[in-house]
Design a protein around this motif. Structure first.
Motif, PDB file in Angstrom:
ATOM      1  N   HIS A   3       0.864  -1.179   0.000  1.00 10.93           N
ATOM      2  CA  HIS A   3       0.000   0.000   0.000  1.00 10.93           C
ATOM      3  C   HIS A   3       0.898   1.225   0.000  1.00 10.93           C
ATOM      4  N   GLY A   4       0.320   2.361  -0.279  1.00 13.88           N
ATOM      5  CA  GLY A   4       1.124   3.572  -0.270  1.00 13.88           C
ATOM      6  C   GLY A   4       0.359   4.759  -0.779  1.00 13.88           C
ATOM      7  N   LYS A   5       1.126   5.793  -1.112  1.00 13.87           N
ATOM      8  CA  LYS A   5       0.529   7.022  -1.617  1.00 13.87           C
ATOM      9  C   LYS A   5       1.314   7.492  -2.834  1.00 13.87           C
ATOM     10  N   LEU A  52      -2.899  -3.497  -8.566  1.00  9.40           N
ATOM     11  CA  LEU A  52      -3.076  -2.325  -7.711  1.00  9.40           C
ATOM     12  C   LEU A  52      -4.429  -1.670  -7.953  1.00  9.40           C
ATOM     13  N   ASN A  53      -5.023  -1.151  -6.896  1.00 13.88           N
ATOM     14  CA  ASN A  53      -6.210  -0.308  -6.985  1.00 13.88           C
ATOM     15  C   ASN A  53      -5.802   1.078  -6.526  1.00 13.88           C
ATOM     16  N   VAL A  54      -6.131   2.085  -7.341  1.00 16.81           N
ATOM     17  CA  VAL A  54      -5.665   3.449  -7.108  1.00 16.81           C
ATOM     18  C   VAL A  54      -6.850   4.404  -7.029  1.00 16.81           C
ATOM     19  N   ASP A  87      -6.724   0.970 -12.098  1.00 15.97           N
ATOM     20  CA  ASP A  87      -6.245  -0.369 -11.800  1.00 15.97           C
ATOM     21  C   ASP A  87      -4.906  -0.525 -12.500  1.00 15.97           C
ATOM     22  N   GLY A  88      -3.904  -0.923 -11.747  1.00 13.58           N
ATOM     23  CA  GLY A  88      -2.576  -1.077 -12.309  1.00 13.58           C
ATOM     24  C   GLY A  88      -2.115  -2.512 -12.246  1.00 13.58           C
ATOM     25  N   LEU A  89      -1.216  -2.865 -13.131  1.00 16.28           N
ATOM     26  CA  LEU A  89      -0.597  -4.178 -13.161  1.00 16.28           C
ATOM     27  C   LEU A  89       0.906  -3.948 -13.238  1.00 16.28           C
ATOM     28  N   PHE A 143      -2.939   3.877  -2.886  1.00 16.28           N
ATOM     29  CA  PHE A 143      -3.125   2.622  -3.609  1.00 16.28           C
ATOM     30  C   PHE A 143      -2.975   1.457  -2.641  1.00 16.28           C
ATOM     31  N   THR A 144      -3.556   0.347  -3.026  1.00 12.00           N
ATOM     32  CA  THR A 144      -3.371  -0.924  -2.327  1.00 12.00           C
ATOM     33  C   THR A 144      -3.165  -1.999  -3.382  1.00 12.00           C
TER      34      THR A 144
END
Length: 184
Positions: A105-107, A140-142, A159-161, A124-125
């Motif tokens: 997770h992060g910012k 990732l979900n942002v 959404d990231g990959l 994001f997580t």
């Protein structure tokens, strides 16, 4: 008799509801435009690492590598100039020492190249899994919000990959993303 009391109570309640209980207007002081059109802009993106800014802190607890506040500068190239720019990411993760899998997770923050007076900030997580001999993939979900300039009040969802070839995420990553930008 109960029915008559119920009917009288219902009529009294409806009368109060229609007439109101005070002399003050029940209308808002300011007109509300609830029909304001929301614009949705789709985007696709590629993410490449530019460099490590701060390695953060690392510690091993049991069978887990825990990293806090690792700061990475990446390039976020998108199909929309509203979000294309340098992406500063602060990452926290806990990966299993044997598999390299685990949650993160992060910012993040982005100053769009086309709008230097604007700033996206969000969080994001994700969860990273092993997908090959020396390959890891993280979904990732942002979510974020725009501040200043033309993006003020806008929201970003994506959404990231992410892909990596390092079990401990020390040599970097690259990725792709899809998402939407919603106007105010």
């Amino acid at each position: 008799m109960k029915t008559l009391k119920s009917v009288v109570a219902l009529i009294a309640f409806m009368g109060l509801a229609f007439l109101g209980c005070s002399e003050k207007s029940q209308l808002p002081n300011e007109p509300v435009n609830s029909l304001e059109k929301v614009t949705i802009t789709d985007y696709t993106a590629t993410i490449t690492i530019v460099g490590l800014i701060d390695p953060g802190s690392e510690k091993i607890v049991g069978q887990n590598l825990i990293v806090k506040d690792r700061v990475v500068l990446t390039r976020f190239e998108t199909s929309s100039d509203l979000v294309t720019g340098n992406l500063l990411v602060t990452i926290n993760f806990r990966y299993n020492l044997n598999t390299g899998e685990g949650p993160s997770h992060g910012k993040f923050s982005i100053v769009p190249d086309a709008y230097p007076d604007a700033l996206w900030e969000g969080s994001f997580t994700g969860y990273r899994i092993k997908t090959g001999e020396s390959e890891w993939t993280e979904n990732l979900n942002v979510v974020g919000k725009g501040e200043g300039g033309v993006i003020d009040g806008m929201k970003i969802f994506g959404d990231g990959l992410m892909y990596s070839d390092d079990i401990y995420e020390r040599t970097g990553f690259f990725g792709t993303a899809i998402g939407v930008i919603k106007s105010k």
